[in-house]
Design an enzyme around this catalytic site. Structure first.
Site, mmCIF file in Angstrom:
data_model
loop_
_atom_site.group_PDB
_atom_site.id
_atom_site.type_symbol
_atom_site.label_atom_id
_atom_site.label_comp_id
_atom_site.label_asym_id
_atom_site.label_seq_id
_atom_site.Cartn_x
_atom_site.Cartn_y
_atom_site.Cartn_z
ATOM 1 N N ARG A 162 16.087 15.481 -19.868
ATOM 2 C CA ARG A 162 14.712 15.005 -20.064
ATOM 3 C C ARG A 162 14.565 13.602 -19.479
ATOM 4 O O ARG A 162 15.074 12.637 -20.043
ATOM 5 C CB ARG A 162 14.332 15.003 -21.553
ATOM 6 C CG ARG A 162 12.920 14.484 -21.797
ATOM 7 C CD ARG A 162 12.375 14.823 -23.171
ATOM 8 N NE ARG A 162 13.013 14.115 -24.264
ATOM 9 C CZ ARG A 162 12.574 14.142 -25.530
ATOM 10 N NH1 ARG A 162 11.494 14.846 -25.841
ATOM 11 N NH2 ARG A 162 13.220 13.491 -26.478
ATOM 12 N N ASP A 446 13.560 8.849 -33.744
ATOM 13 C CA ASP A 446 13.567 8.402 -32.360
ATOM 14 C C ASP A 446 12.243 7.707 -32.095
ATOM 15 O O ASP A 446 11.491 7.386 -33.034
ATOM 16 C CB ASP A 446 13.854 9.546 -31.389
ATOM 17 C CG ASP A 446 12.730 10.587 -31.314
ATOM 18 O OD1 ASP A 446 11.660 10.378 -31.922
ATOM 19 O OD2 ASP A 446 12.942 11.607 -30.640
#
Length: 532
Positions: A162, A446
């Site tokens: 990603r 996150d």
């Protein structure tokens, strides 16, 4: 060559990654595609301005033909047919990368985005680790002498990398004196160094694409992929991309996203935490009916979240694409069996809902949760690698259902406000230290959860929200008071040195963006200015 590298040796063996040919490829990507990227970022703002005036989003009339059309994405390669368990996590340090590859998950989302602080050493170390993983040479020996190597007794997880979202710059690579596009740096270096080897391995250059807000942004990625495959001389269609539906405008363009990338599309993912962040961001000034309750109260069974996930499964399977479930944020704690037991129960319930809804697989953030997720999907899938055959013709989702935020149960409380400020500062401090994923109160946080936290605070101030547990109104003064208390609590927990280096600047940054009259689109943008 008009590309400048500010630091050519951020980590050992960086010269193996920052080669002249690799840098020339990144420069060519930037020159071809950065201009369109800049225009698309401006278009984001124009669309958000329209929502600020109308408090409305809707399906695009100009793409009705795509939604009504009879088309499918390219069939998935063998390596991506079974994605029932996906492990997520950063690609640095090497120890974490090895543990993810060895986890028993079908796929590893190697994250250069929300779970990774984009320091220059992290960026290059991530690419180096992914290159070494592709060649089978990734290994690590700890200072204590413990060796970490890639397992040979079972398949390794298939890597799906990603890159950063379109909005992030990379200031350590300058092109004509301007920062390169972070997404093109991450993709370019990874693709250049791994694509051919991955194809030899029977896999391929596979990607998760984050933070997109328009099918035109997906079209740009498709143009990048077409050019990159020609550049390296590999077959068109070698790249496969799974797009995260993690912004509220993207929820109205799922068909269009798949259509734009149909020769390279693998599926869509329900990126639930960023999705909630995007809802707050988009409707931050649309009135009290768009104020979400405390973050912990917003569950996936809320009507507006059910509408989002059911539409995603229906859309994906109609188009022959995989529907991937969201993150299980709860994590086990090996020192506290009761915490671990509760984590397993929550993950089992969450994954059971997804599997029974038709998702083809889902994410976990900790290797210990891989068996639980796999067991749930095994029970539903049986011998099938996926459930693309599970169509959902009965699902019909309207624009009003997708933005029915008021349907969420829960309240806005001072306890929730306090937790938001604690998490925002605690996460930002760890991010500033170079680590993009951290366990806080047995949840894997996150950037997305920190974004929710600080955005809720900004929205509550603007709407003068009344706290259900205390009766107090959220004001700048109240936020300043609670932020000071939570910051002091963090000083007590982590000590003066860490406080001075990371927690104090994090608290200052959170104060600035929460108390500002103007909303900051991404927490990581000003935070990036504070890291090396």
């Amino acid at each position: 060559m008009a590309i400048t590298v500010t630091d050519r040796q951020p980590v050992a063996r960086a010269e193996e990654i920052l080669t002249p040919k690799a840098l020339a490829f990144v420069e060519e990507l930037h020159r071809r595609f950065a201009g369109t990227r800049n225009e698309l970022l401006e278009a984001r703002q124009a669309k958000r301005d329209g929502v600020a005036r109308t408090s409305r989003l809707d399906f695009l009339p100009e793409t009705q033909g795509i939604r009504d059309g009879d088309w499918k994405v390219a069939e998935a390669p063998a390596a991506l047919q079974d994605r029932r368990v996906e492990m997520t996590g950063p690609a640095t340090p090497a120890k974490m990368a090895i543990n993810a590859l060895n986890s028993g998950a079908k796929v590893w989302l190697a994250d250069l985005e929300d779970a990774s602080t984009p320091t220059w050493p992290n960026v290059i170390d991530s690419i180096r680790n992914l290159r070494d993983a592709a060649t089978g040479t990734l290994a690590y020996t700890s200072p204590e002498g413990k060796e970490y190597t890639l397992r040979t007794d079972a398949p390794l997880a298939v890597v799906v990398a990603r890159p950063r979202g379109w909005h992030m710059p990379e200031r350590h690579l300058l092109i004509d004196g301007e920062p390169a596009v972070g997404a093109l740096v991450d993709f370019g270096l990874h693709f250049f160094h791994t694509a051919k080897q991955l194809l030899l391995n029977g896999h391929g250059p596979y990607y998760y694409l984050p933070k997109m807000e328009s099918h035109l942004e997906a079209r740009l990625w498709n143009e990048v992929f077409v050019f990159a495959q020609d550049f390296l001389g590999i077959p068109q269609g070698s790249v496969r991309a799974t797009m995260l539906i993690e912004t509220i405008p993207a929820a109205f363009e799922m068909d269009e996203f798949l259509y734009e990338l149909r020769d390279h599309a693998s599926g869509l993912n329900a990126g639930r935490w960023d999705y909630l962040f995007s809802i707050i961001k988009y409707f931050r000034d649309a009135g009290e009916e768009f104020v979400l309750p405390d973050r912990a109260s917003v569950v996936m069974t809320a009507p507006f979240m059910r509408a989002y996930t059911e539409l995603l499964v229906k859309t994906c399977h109609k188009r022959g694409a995989f529907a991937m479930g969201g993150m299980a944020a709860v994590i086990p704690n090996r020192r506290h069996p009761e915490v671990t037991e509760a984590a397993f129960a929550k993950v089992r319930a969450d994954k059971s809902r997804e599997a029974n809804d038709g998702f083809d697989g889902s994410w976990v953030a900790h290797p210990d949760l891989v068996p639980t997720c796999r067991e749930v999907f095994d029970a539903v899938l049986g011998e099938r690698p996926n459930q693309l055959d599970k169509q959902r013709p009965e699902v019909s989702v309207t624009a009003d259902q997708l933005i029915d935020i008021a349907s969420a149960d829960g309240q806005v409380t001072e306890g929730g406000l306090r937790l938001n400020l604690y998490v925002a500062v605690a996460y930002t401090a760890v991010w500033l230290s170079g680590n993009g994923a951290v366990a806080i109160h047995n949840l894997m946080e996150d950037a997305a959860t920190a974004e929710i936290s600080r955005s809720q605070v900004w929205q509550q101030i603007r709407n003068k929200s009344v706290l259900a547990d205390t009766g107090n109104t959220v004001t700048r003064e109240l936020v300043e008071k609670i932020l000071g208390e939570e910051t002091e609590r963090l000083r007590t927990e982590f000590g003066d040195e860490a406080f001075r280096l990371y927690y104090q600047p994090a608290s200052k940054l959170i104060a600035e963006i929460c108390l500002s009259e103007d909303y900051t689109d991404f927490l990581t943008t000003p935070a990036y200015e504070l890291v090396g």
